[in-house]
Design a protein around this motif. Sequence first.
Motif, short mmCIF file in Angstrom:
data_model
loop_
_atom_site.label_atom_id
_atom_site.label_comp_id
_atom_site.label_asym_id
_atom_site.label_seq_id
_atom_site.Cartn_x
_atom_site.Cartn_y
_atom_site.Cartn_z
N TYR A 107 41.45 0.75 87.21
CA TYR A 107 40.96 2.04 87.10
C TYR A 107 40.04 1.83 85.67
CZ TYR A 107 44.19 4.94 89.68
OH TYR A 107 44.90 5.49 90.71
N LEU A 108 38.80 2.66 85.87
CA LEU A 108 37.99 2.79 84.78
C LEU A 108 38.08 4.14 84.04
CD1 LEU A 108 34.88 1.92 83.80
CD2 LEU A 108 33.98 3.44 85.51
N GLY A 109 38.17 4.01 82.92
CA GLY A 109 38.19 5.52 81.97
C GLY A 109 36.86 5.84 81.61
N ILE A 110 36.64 7.13 81.87
CA ILE A 110 35.44 8.06 81.48
C ILE A 110 35.79 9.16 80.45
CG2 ILE A 110 33.37 9.12 82.01
CD1 ILE A 110 33.21 7.63 84.56
N VAL A 111 35.52 9.16 79.40
CA VAL A 111 35.79 10.30 78.33
C VAL A 111 34.48 11.10 77.93
CG1 VAL A 111 36.58 10.88 76.21
CG2 VAL A 111 37.48 8.62 77.42
N SER A 112 34.34 12.32 78.63
CA SER A 112 33.38 12.98 78.46
C SER A 112 33.53 13.88 77.22
CB SER A 112 33.19 13.99 79.59
OG SER A 112 32.00 14.91 79.43
N LEU A 113 32.51 13.82 76.07
CA LEU A 113 32.64 14.44 74.90
C LEU A 113 31.76 15.69 74.90
CD1 LEU A 113 33.18 11.77 72.15
CD2 LEU A 113 34.85 12.95 73.48
N THR A 114 30.99 16.17 76.14
CA THR A 114 30.14 17.04 76.24
C THR A 114 30.79 18.38 76.10
OG1 THR A 114 29.76 16.76 78.58
CG2 THR A 114 28.19 15.97 77.17
N GLU A 115 31.83 18.56 75.32
CA GLU A 115 32.64 19.91 75.51
C GLU A 115 31.99 20.84 74.95
OE1 GLU A 115 36.91 17.12 75.15
OE2 GLU A 115 35.39 16.92 73.55
N ASN A 116 32.67 22.16 75.28
CA ASN A 116 32.19 23.61 74.66
C ASN A 116 32.80 23.45 73.14
OD1 ASN A 116 31.47 25.91 74.12
ND2 ASN A 116 32.42 27.00 75.74
N ASP A 117 31.96 23.43 72.36
CA ASP A 117 32.42 23.56 70.78
C ASP A 117 31.85 24.73 70.27
OD1 ASP A 117 29.80 22.76 70.45
OD2 ASP A 117 30.14 21.20 69.10
N SER A 118 31.37 25.82 70.87
CA SER A 118 30.82 27.03 70.45
C SER A 118 31.71 27.79 69.26
CB SER A 118 30.47 27.85 71.53
OG SER A 118 31.57 28.35 72.17
#
Length: 380
Positions: A5-16
Motif C-alpha cells: 500500500y501507498l499512503g497519500i495524505v491530502s492537506l488541501t483541506e477546508n480551513d475557512s
Amino acid sequence: MLTNYLGIVSLTENDSKLKSLTATRPLGSIPIFGRYRAIDFVLSNLVNAGVTNVGILAPTKSRSLIDHVGTGKPWDLNRKVDGLYIFNYSYDPPSISDIKLLKSNMEFLLRSKKEMVIFTSSHMICNIDFEEVAKYHEESNADITVVYKKVTNEDDLFLDAPTLILDQDSKVVGVGKNIGRRTLVNISLDMFLLSKEFLIECILGCLENGNCGSFRDFVYKNVQNMNVNAYEFKGYVGCINSISSYFKVSMDMLNVDIQSELFSKERPIYTKSNDSPPTRYFSTCEVENSFISNGCLIEGKVKNSIISRGVVIEKDAVVENSIIFPKCIIKSGAVLKNVILDKNVVIDSNATLIGHNKNPLVMEKHSEVDLSVLKEVKRV
C-alpha cells in the motif's frame, strides 16, 4: 502488514473556519495535546499498518509542516527506497487542488511499485487499524472503500462534514452534508482505499470532466457510477473543521478513556522529538486535570488545560479550560478561561481573557495583551 500500500495524505483541506490558527500553517500542522500535530495521527496510523511509502500533498504556508515532519524519521519513513515525499511546499503560489497536485506529480504514482492506495486527510483525529480496513476492502471487491462513523449531533462536532447514505449491504448510494438536523448520521472520515490504477483513472476522469476540485469531491459526485463500499469505524473520532471543534477535540483528550484509546501502546502515535528539560513546578502552583509538556515553568494555577512546551505561567496567574501553544508567557495575576493562545503570545500582568466554552477566545501568533491598551477581554 500493508507492504503493498501507498499512503497519500491530502492537506488541501477546508480551513475557512480555522483561519486564526491556520494563517501561517496548514491544518495538519495545528498543535494537538501539547506535543503532537494533527498530521501525526494519520502518519502513525499508516506506518503502524506497515505502509512505508507516503506522499503528502501540501498547500501553501507549509514551513511549519516541513520543519515538523522533516525526513520522516520519527515515523521510520527516512528510507533509501520509498519513504516520505512532500509536494508543493512553497509559500507564495496559491493553493491548488489535490487532483492537480497529483497530476503534476504523476511520476510519484507511476514509479511506486505499490499497487494499492490509502488516500486520507489529517483533520479526522483517531487511532485506526488500517490493516482491518484493507482486509474488508479486498474481500468486498469494491472499487473504493470509504471509512465512516455513526455519530450523533449532540455537540455539533461534525457540522458541515460529508454524510454517507448506505444501502443494506453498506454500499454508498449517496452523499450529503451534515447540517445538524438528524440525530444520527454516517459521517465520512475522508479515508479511502482503492487500487493505484483506479486512482489514476479517477484523476484523469476528474481533469477530463473539469467539475471536481478534489479527489474526495470526485468520489462523492460519482458514487452512482462506481462500486463504493463503506467501512464502519467504531472508535473515537475527533473532527477538526472549526475553532470550536478543535477546542472540543483538545478538551476530549483530557478524558482518560479517550486518551488511552488515542495513544494506544499497540498502535503508538509518533511525533518529532524535542529535547527539553523537565517542567519545573514551584511551591505556589496548583495543577488539576491538565496536560503539561516539558520545558515549562509553572508558578500559578492550571485547571483543565493543555500546556505546550516552553510556557511560563507566573505566580497568581490562572489558566482554566484553555489551550496554550509553545513559548507563551502568562504574567502574574493574569486570568485566562476558555482561551486558545497561539505560539509566542505574551499576556500582561493582571489581564483577563474569557471566552465561551463552545466559542473560545483565540489570540493569534506573536500577539501581546498589554494593560496599557487593554484591561479586560471577555466573550460570553
